[in-house]
Motif scaffolding. Structure first.
Motif, PDB file in Angstrom:
ATOM      1  N   GLY A  89      57.312  -2.536  73.519  1.00 35.17           N
ATOM      2  CA  GLY A  89      57.998  -2.527  74.803  1.00 35.17           C
ATOM      3  C   GLY A  89      59.152  -3.509  74.826  1.00 35.17           C
ATOM      4  O   GLY A  89      58.999  -4.669  74.468  1.00 35.17           O
ATOM      5  N   VAL A  90      60.325  -3.037  75.234  1.00 36.33           N
ATOM      6  CA  VAL A  90      61.529  -3.871  75.279  1.00 36.33           C
ATOM      7  C   VAL A  90      62.223  -3.635  76.604  1.00 36.33           C
ATOM      8  O   VAL A  90      62.270  -2.516  77.101  1.00 36.33           O
ATOM      9  N   GLY A  91      62.781  -4.709  77.199  1.00 42.49           N
ATOM     10  CA  GLY A  91      63.528  -4.568  78.436  1.00 42.49           C
ATOM     11  C   GLY A  91      62.739  -4.994  79.648  1.00 42.49           C
ATOM     12  O   GLY A  91      61.842  -5.824  79.577  1.00 42.49           O
ATOM     13  N   SER A  92      63.053  -4.408  80.796  1.00 36.40           N
ATOM     14  CA  SER A  92      62.415  -4.787  82.045  1.00 36.40           C
ATOM     15  C   SER A  92      61.221  -3.881  82.337  1.00 36.40           C
ATOM     16  O   SER A  92      61.164  -2.728  81.904  1.00 36.40           O
ATOM     17  N   TYR A  93      60.267  -4.404  83.087  1.00 35.86           N
ATOM     18  CA  TYR A  93      59.033  -3.692  83.415  1.00 35.86           C
ATOM     19  C   TYR A  93      59.330  -2.379  84.161  1.00 35.86           C
ATOM     20  O   TYR A  93      58.833  -1.305  83.804  1.00 35.86           O
ATOM     21  N   GLY A  94      60.156  -2.480  85.210  1.00 36.96           N
ATOM     22  CA  GLY A  94      60.455  -1.288  86.002  1.00 36.96           C
ATOM     23  C   GLY A  94      61.160  -0.214  85.209  1.00 36.96           C
ATOM     24  O   GLY A  94      60.869   0.973  85.345  1.00 36.96           O
ATOM     25  N   GLN A  95      62.104  -0.625  84.352  1.00 38.77           N
ATOM     26  CA  GLN A  95      62.827   0.334  83.519  1.00 38.77           C
ATOM     27  C   GLN A  95      61.867   1.052  82.586  1.00 38.77           C
ATOM     28  O   GLN A  95      61.953   2.271  82.398  1.00 38.77           O
ATOM     29  N   ALA A  96      60.927   0.308  81.992  1.00 36.01           N
ATOM     30  CA  ALA A  96      59.982   0.913  81.055  1.00 36.01           C
ATOM     31  C   ALA A  96      59.089   1.932  81.746  1.00 36.01           C
ATOM     32  O   ALA A  96      58.897   3.054  81.250  1.00 36.01           O
ATOM     33  N   ILE A  97      58.524   1.558  82.882  1.00 37.49           N
ATOM     34  CA  ILE A  97      57.643   2.484  83.614  1.00 37.49           C
ATOM     35  C   ILE A  97      58.415   3.721  84.057  1.00 37.49           C
ATOM     36  O   ILE A  97      57.916   4.855  83.985  1.00 37.49           O
ATOM     37  N   ARG A  98      59.652   3.503  84.496  1.00 34.22           N
ATOM     38  CA  ARG A  98      60.466   4.626  84.958  1.00 34.22           C
ATOM     39  C   ARG A  98      60.727   5.621  83.823  1.00 34.22           C
ATOM     40  O   ARG A  98      60.591   6.845  83.999  1.00 34.22           O
ATOM     41  N   ILE A  99      61.077   5.113  82.638  1.00 33.64           N
ATOM     42  CA  ILE A  99      61.364   6.004  81.511  1.00 33.64           C
ATOM     43  C   ILE A  99      60.100   6.707  81.045  1.00 33.64           C
ATOM     44  O   ILE A  99      60.114   7.921  80.766  1.00 33.64           O
ATOM     45  N   LEU A 100      58.987   5.969  80.954  1.00 33.04           N
ATOM     46  CA  LEU A 100      57.735   6.584  80.529  1.00 33.04           C
ATOM     47  C   LEU A 100      57.327   7.691  81.495  1.00 33.04           C
ATOM     48  O   LEU A 100      56.835   8.754  81.084  1.00 33.04           O
ATOM     49  N   THR A 101      57.531   7.461  82.782  1.00 29.20           N
ATOM     50  CA  THR A 101      57.188   8.469  83.792  1.00 29.20           C
ATOM     51  C   THR A 101      58.091   9.691  83.662  1.00 29.20           C
ATOM     52  O   THR A 101      57.629  10.843  83.683  1.00 29.20           O
ATOM     53  N   GLN A 102      59.399   9.457  83.524  1.00 32.15           N
ATOM     54  CA  GLN A 102      60.349  10.568  83.408  1.00 32.15           C
ATOM     55  C   GLN A 102      60.059  11.449  82.196  1.00 32.15           C
ATOM     56  O   GLN A 102      60.251  12.662  82.236  1.00 32.15           O
ATOM     57  N   LYS A 103      59.588  10.817  81.119  1.00 32.07           N
ATOM     58  CA  LYS A 103      59.317  11.562  79.893  1.00 32.07           C
ATOM     59  C   LYS A 103      57.901  12.131  79.843  1.00 32.07           C
ATOM     60  O   LYS A 103      57.514  12.741  78.842  1.00 32.07           O
ATOM     61  N   GLY A 104      57.154  11.920  80.912  1.00 29.28           N
ATOM     62  CA  GLY A 104      55.804  12.462  80.959  1.00 29.28           C
ATOM     63  C   GLY A 104      54.842  11.811  79.989  1.00 29.28           C
ATOM     64  O   GLY A 104      53.881  12.448  79.519  1.00 29.28           O
ATOM     65  N   LEU A 105      55.040  10.531  79.703  1.00 32.67           N
ATOM     66  CA  LEU A 105      54.255   9.852  78.676  1.00 32.67           C
ATOM     67  C   LEU A 105      53.138   8.977  79.233  1.00 32.67           C
ATOM     68  O   LEU A 105      52.276   8.522  78.463  1.00 32.67           O
ATOM     69  N   VAL A 106      53.138   8.722  80.528  1.00 34.05           N
ATOM     70  CA  VAL A 106      52.149   7.785  81.085  1.00 34.05           C
ATOM     71  C   VAL A 106      50.727   8.308  80.888  1.00 34.05           C
ATOM     72  O   VAL A 106      49.856   7.603  80.352  1.00 34.05           O
TER      73      VAL A 106
END
Length: 592
Positions: A89-106
């Motif tokens: 994990g690299v970067g900010s917490y919110g950015q990471a969760i947002r990208i994981l959610t958008q990509k359907g990876l959560v």
């Protein structure tokens, strides 16, 4: 369940002639070789969850150095078929969760973690396992581990982000950390998880920084570390080996300990724990990289920023090749390596192939953090294509940089910040890059010169009473910030600039001094002291080092978190090991 709303090296060599089931681990500290024989069924493939933020190239290089191939997660179903997963994990917490959610990876990521297959999270990859974080305005995490991630307490007087080499204290045995002991590893973060009765069965190691925080977790096949093993030299490669092939790594470490003589400083043994514990003062090697008159990139160094020889046709001073010098400094124990791209002809950093290639090649040989500066800003190239500052930074991160350094553009940003009444507006490179990659990824380089005054009330800048009076006996001074390599002064002081860039989101300050550059008579202690007192982020002292005593002097006299040198290392006038030994003798925490 706690829920927050989201508003937003051991060098490892792989024998190419041997079968894929056979690898040799060669530790730098003793150069002892231990054969690791894997079973025929051992899978030498690692799945990497790279969601596109920050430098993951170094993780890739470390995995490959340990003899494994990499398969990337390109779609959610790739997680279902993975057998061994690393999540850097690299970067900010919110950015990471947002990208994981958008990509359907959560959901698939949670399913993988629950499946019992090996998992290793790195840095933010640890924090996301918790229920939530204060970062990004409050954000829900994966909810695997009880507890929330909170910001370090800046009222304690410690610089934040927590950047540098600190000790880890394992709470129990594990293949991941077996034999590692309390060797220092590299951290860079502003938020941390804290141990509690609810997560006690997860906590594998803790670290002290203004209190105890969680530096490693493990339960079953799920592990994660707050630090960056891929940037922690031989120690970090040992830890990665403990995840990738635990049985062989434990056996190799045991054999190494049995064969190794008592550690001495001169060996720079990573198992040495002499000297005070805690966050080490960093020693950084800096490489000014420039194109010479023949078009080759060389490492150079100048006096007051003049990089041409004084005689013999005034060629650009050539002190070596960037990649080779960086690798040498890694071998000699540098805590970080900084590349400052001072070539002036670039049309567009997106096409700055030679410098990007330097980073790519250096990251294959240098397993400590890499910083790069020069041209990090929003720009439009000659063909009319425009790029945001975050897009420019991303190109460097993808090529192997861990941090980017912003220079002249930061002066413009600070002056704009004050013109707006001290209000950030999101328009600056500092804000845009830190919003995506976290403040720890942004370094601001300040190039000031001393200005003497008789009466401090006569200037609107922060002044100090100086122990070095001016040419007319002036008792006070301030430091004027410059741009364009020191050729142009601006009406803003170094202290004011430092406060502004901290407010805009910078995570670290590289503090140069034009007056002291190349002189070799020591750092400007008054400048470093004034700036480090004015901000809560780490300050790197630069310009003026000429002997090991200058390093201990700046650490004893100021709040500097690190000290940087260039020419004395390039010319072998002073060795990095020599500096580290001196710091240890002065009881200053250092990575030995």
């Amino acid at each position: 369940m706690h829920t927050l709303s989201c508003s937003q090296a051991a060098a490892v060599e792989v024998s190419t002639s041997a079968p894929r089931t056979h690898c040799r681990v060669v530790t730098r500290s003793r150069a002892s070789t231990v054969a690791c024989h894997a079973s025929n069924s051992l899978n030498r493939e690692v799945t990497l969850l790279d969601y596109g933020a920050g430098n993951v190239r170094s993780v890739r290089n470390a995995i490959k150095k340990l003899g494994y191939t990499i398969r990337d997660v390109e779609k959610p179903s790739d997680l279902a078929s993975a057998e061994k997963l690393i999540f850097p994990g690299v970067g900010s917490y919110g950015q990471a969760i947002r990208i994981l959610t958008q990509k359907g990876l959560v959901g698939p990521l949670k399913d993988y973690i629950a499946s019992g297959r090996p998992f290793l999270g790195i840095c933010l990859g640890l924090q996301l396992l918790f229920e939530g974080s204060e970062e990004s305005g409050g954000c829900e995490g994966l909810g695997i581990i009880p507890g929330a991630v909170t910001q370090f307490d800046t009222t304690l007087g410690l610089p934040v982000p927590h950047i540098g080499w600190n000790n880890i204290a394992p709470t129990r045995g594990s293949a991941l950390l077996d034999g590692v002991g309390d060797r220092r590893v590299y951290f860079v973060h502003s938020y941390r998880a804290t141990p509690s009765p609810a997560n006690a069965d997860w906590v594998l190691a803790t670290t002290q920084y203004g209190g105890e925080f969680v530096s490693a977790v493990n339960r079953g096949s799920v592990s994660a570390v707050q630090f960056h093993p891929e940037k922690s030299g031989s120690t970090g490669l040992d830890i990665l080996a403990g995840f990738l092939h635990p049985d062989q790594a434990v056996a190799a470490r045991g054999a190494e300990r049995a064969a190794a003589p008592s550690p001495t400083f001169s060996s720079l043994s990573p198992t040495s724990t002499s000297g005070p514990h805690g966050l080490a003062k960093r020693v950084i090697a800096c490489l000014d990289v420039r194109s010479n008159d023949q078009g080759d990139l060389v490492v150079t160094k100048g006096d007051q920023y003049d990089v041409r020889e004084k005689e013999g046709g005034r060629d650009v001073r050539n002190l070596g090749k960037p990649v080779e010098l960086a690798a040498r400094y890694f071998d000699e124990g540098a805590d970080e390596v900084a590349f400052l791209n001072i070539t002036g002809f670039r049309d567009c950093v997106m096409e700055d192939t030679p410098m990007l290639e330097v980073l790519r090649r250096a990251s294959e040989r240098v397993f400590v953090p890499l910083t790069v500066g020069g041209g990090i800003k929003a720009l439009t190239d000659s063909s009319g294509r425009s790029f945001s500052a975050a897009e420019v930074a991303a190109e460097y991160f993808r090529s192997g940089a861990d941090k980017v350094s912003i220079g002249s553009d930061a002066v413009d940003a600070a002056q704009g910040y004050y013109a707006r009444g001290g209000v950030p507006d999101g328009s600056t490179a500092i804000e845009q890059i830190s919003a995506v990659y976290g403040k720890q990824a942004v370094v601001v380089s300040i190039d000031p010169r001393r200005v003497y005054v008789t009466d401090p009330a006569a200037v609107p800048h922060a002044t100090v009473r100086t122990s070095k009076p001016g040419p007319n006996g002036e008792q006070y001074c301030w430091w004027q910030c410059t741009v364009k390599g020191g050729r142009e002064g601006r009406d803003i002081g170094a202290v004011e600039l430092a406060r502004a860039v901290e407010a805009l989101g910078a995570g670290e300050i590289l503090l140069n001094c034009i007056d002291n550059d190349g002189v070799g008579k020591g750092f400007d202690l008054e400048l470093v002291g004034a700036v480090s007192k004015a901000v809560t982020i780490p300050v790197i002292a630069s310009s003026g080092a000429g002997c090991p005593e200058h390093f201990s002097e700046v650490f004893h006299s100021t709040g500097a978190a690190a000290a940087l040198a260039a020419g004395i290392f390039h010319r072998r006038e002073v060795g990095i090991e020599q500096v580290k030994k001196h710091l240890a003798e002065q009881n200053i925490p250092a990575r030995l």
